[in-house]
Each structure stands twice: as C-alpha cells, then as structure tokens.
Design an enzyme around this catalytic site. Structure first.
Site, PDB file in Angstrom:
ATOM      1  N   SER A  49      37.193  31.748  32.784  1.00  0.00           N
ATOM      2  CA  SER A  49      37.906  30.489  32.559  1.00  0.00           C
ATOM      3  C   SER A  49      38.227  30.214  31.089  1.00  0.00           C
ATOM      4  CB  SER A  49      37.127  29.315  33.154  1.00  0.00           C
ATOM      5  OG  SER A  49      37.025  29.462  34.566  1.00  0.00           O
TER       6      SER A  49
ATOM      7  N   HIS B 254      34.437  45.095  37.022  1.00  0.00           N
ATOM      8  CA  HIS B 254      34.704  43.661  37.118  1.00  0.00           C
ATOM      9  C   HIS B 254      33.923  43.082  38.298  1.00  0.00           C
ATOM     10  CE1 HIS B 254      36.779  39.897  37.790  1.00  0.00           C
ATOM     11  NE2 HIS B 254      37.149  39.977  36.524  1.00  0.00           N
TER      12      HIS B 254
END
Ligand code: PGA
Length: 253
Positions: free
Chosen positions: A214, A95
């Site tokens: 998002s 990540h």
C-alpha cells in the site's frame, strides 16, 4: 550509498496497448531521474511490447515470476532466459500472492533466485509475514525463515546482484501501510540477517531492501526516509503513471 529502487508490480492488470500507454506516459514523467532506479513489472504478454516502447530509456523491466528449468516439457512455464529474451533485467520472486495462491515455497524461491542469477537477471526476492504471524509475535521468525531459506547458498556476488523486498502481507492491497517505524524495524532485521550470512565487510550494507504494501505518493517519503528502506515495491499506485512517478520523485529527496 545505496541507489533507491522503485518498482511497479502491475500484477494481473493491463492489456498490451494499456501497458504501452502507461510506460509511454511514465517515460515522460521520470526520464532524467538518474538518482533513482525505476522498474516496471508488466504481465508476461506485455513484456516485449513494453520493452520496445522503453528502448533507450532508463526504466528497467521485470517479470513477475519465472520457472527455474531452462526448457522442456513444462507447459505454461517461462524460463529465465526467455524472460531475458523479452527485454527484462529483473524478476520478482516469492511474492506473497504466489506463496498464497500458487504454492510458492522457500525452496522454490531459492531455485528461482539461482536460475534468475545464472541467466543474468536481478531477482527481487520478497519476504513478509501474515497478519496472524504479526499478532502472535512471529514477524521476526517468519521473515528470517523466508530470507534465510530463499537466499540459501547464494554467493556474495549473487546476493550483491539481488534485491530484497519486505512486504507485510497485511499491508498488500489493503490500504494499511506499515508505519515507517514498523518498516524500519523489519528492514534492520533483514540487514542484520544478511550481515550474519555474508561476513565480508560491507556486503549487507550494499544490498537494497525495498518496502512494499500500500505505498502511495502520500506515504512514500516517510517510508523512504528510514535508514534501511532503500526503495519501494508498488502495486496499486503503479497502475497510473502520475502516482507512480510521484513515488519515484519521493525517492529522490
Ligand atoms: P500494493 O501491492 O501496493 O497494491 O499494496 C504491493 C505488492 O504486492 O507488491
């Protein structure tokens, strides 16, 4: 046909009891959603309680990271087999927050992916460019570099047991989702790199590529309708059962 895969990355959020509450609600909201694979990624401390709560459910559990050594003097680290032992089937690797704040490199991503696969975990391997890379036209170069080095020497069987997540760093936690076209462009690039790396027919076509950055219930359907977008890795919107369940439902359509 690739089954859509929606994963909630909770990051550093939720106590054990909050985590149990969240998955209890989520279970009611998404149970019976067979056409979509649903995964939650709580913190290490909540994994076994979440796993008990989800017994008999179709929701899978991921850890947010792992260490590639099996055991020994590695204070603070958690191995793939301990992650399996706590009820996980998946693990997020590489990540951008790990790359940015904790020194994750393509080499460590590769070691972690191999260690996960050897223990029977499905790695979700994250790749993605920073805003400054995109602004100087380096998106393709950075994404290829993350991908090629992250999956180096994985066999066909291993890559077929892996998931790739494209997460443009500028879209993570910023409310600035990539447009569906921007996401599709990079997803198609990732699939073409996979096709070049794994020449056997259909390997690249079978690997699922998630988009992350998002994702919300409002943006999910358009992103997921892109031909090479096979799911979502969701941060903020996965911390609340209803919004995460709405994203799962968007993947069904
Ligand atoms: P976000 O996080 O949805 O809050 O942008 C996504 C991720 O980091 O996986």
């Amino acid at each position: 046909m690739r089954t859509p895969i929606i994963a909630g990355n909770w990051k550093l959020n939720k106590t054990i009891s909050e985590a149990v509450d969240l998955v209890s609600q989520l279970r009611l909201l998404v149970e019976g959603t067979n056409e979509v694979e649903v995964i939650v990624a709580p913190t290490f401390t909540a994994l076994s309680a979440v796993s008990k709560t989800l017994e008999g459910s179709s929701i899978s559990i991921a850890a947010q990271d792992l260490y590639w050594e099996e055991k020994g003097a590695f204070t603070g680290e958690v191995s793939a087999s301990l992650i399996v032992d706590s009820g996980c089937s998946h693990v997020i690797i590489g990540h951008s927050e790990r790359r940015q704040y904790f020194g994750e490199t393509n080499q460590s991503v590769n070691w972690k992916a191999k260690s996960a696969l050897n223990a029977g975990l499905i790695p979700i391997i994250c790749v993605g460019e920073m805003l400054e890379d995109r602004e100087v036209g380096k998106t393709e170069q950075v994404v290829k570099d993350h991908l090629v080095n992250g999956i180096a020497n994985l066999t066909e069987e291993q890559i077929l047991n892996s998931v790739v997540a494209y997460e443009p760093v500028w879209a993570i936690g910023t409310g600035k989702t990539a447009t569906p076209d921007q996401a599709q462009e990079v997803h198609a690039l990732i699939r073409s790199v996979l096709a070049d790396t794994y020449s056997s027919a259909n390997v690249a076509d079978r690997i699922r590529i998630q988009y992350g950055g998002s994702v919300t219930p409002a943006s999910a359907a358009a992103l997921l309708s892109q031909p090479d977008v096979d799911g979502a890795l969701v941060g903020g919107a996965s911390l609340e059962a209803e919004s995460f369940a709405d994203i799962v439902k968007a993947a069904q359509q």
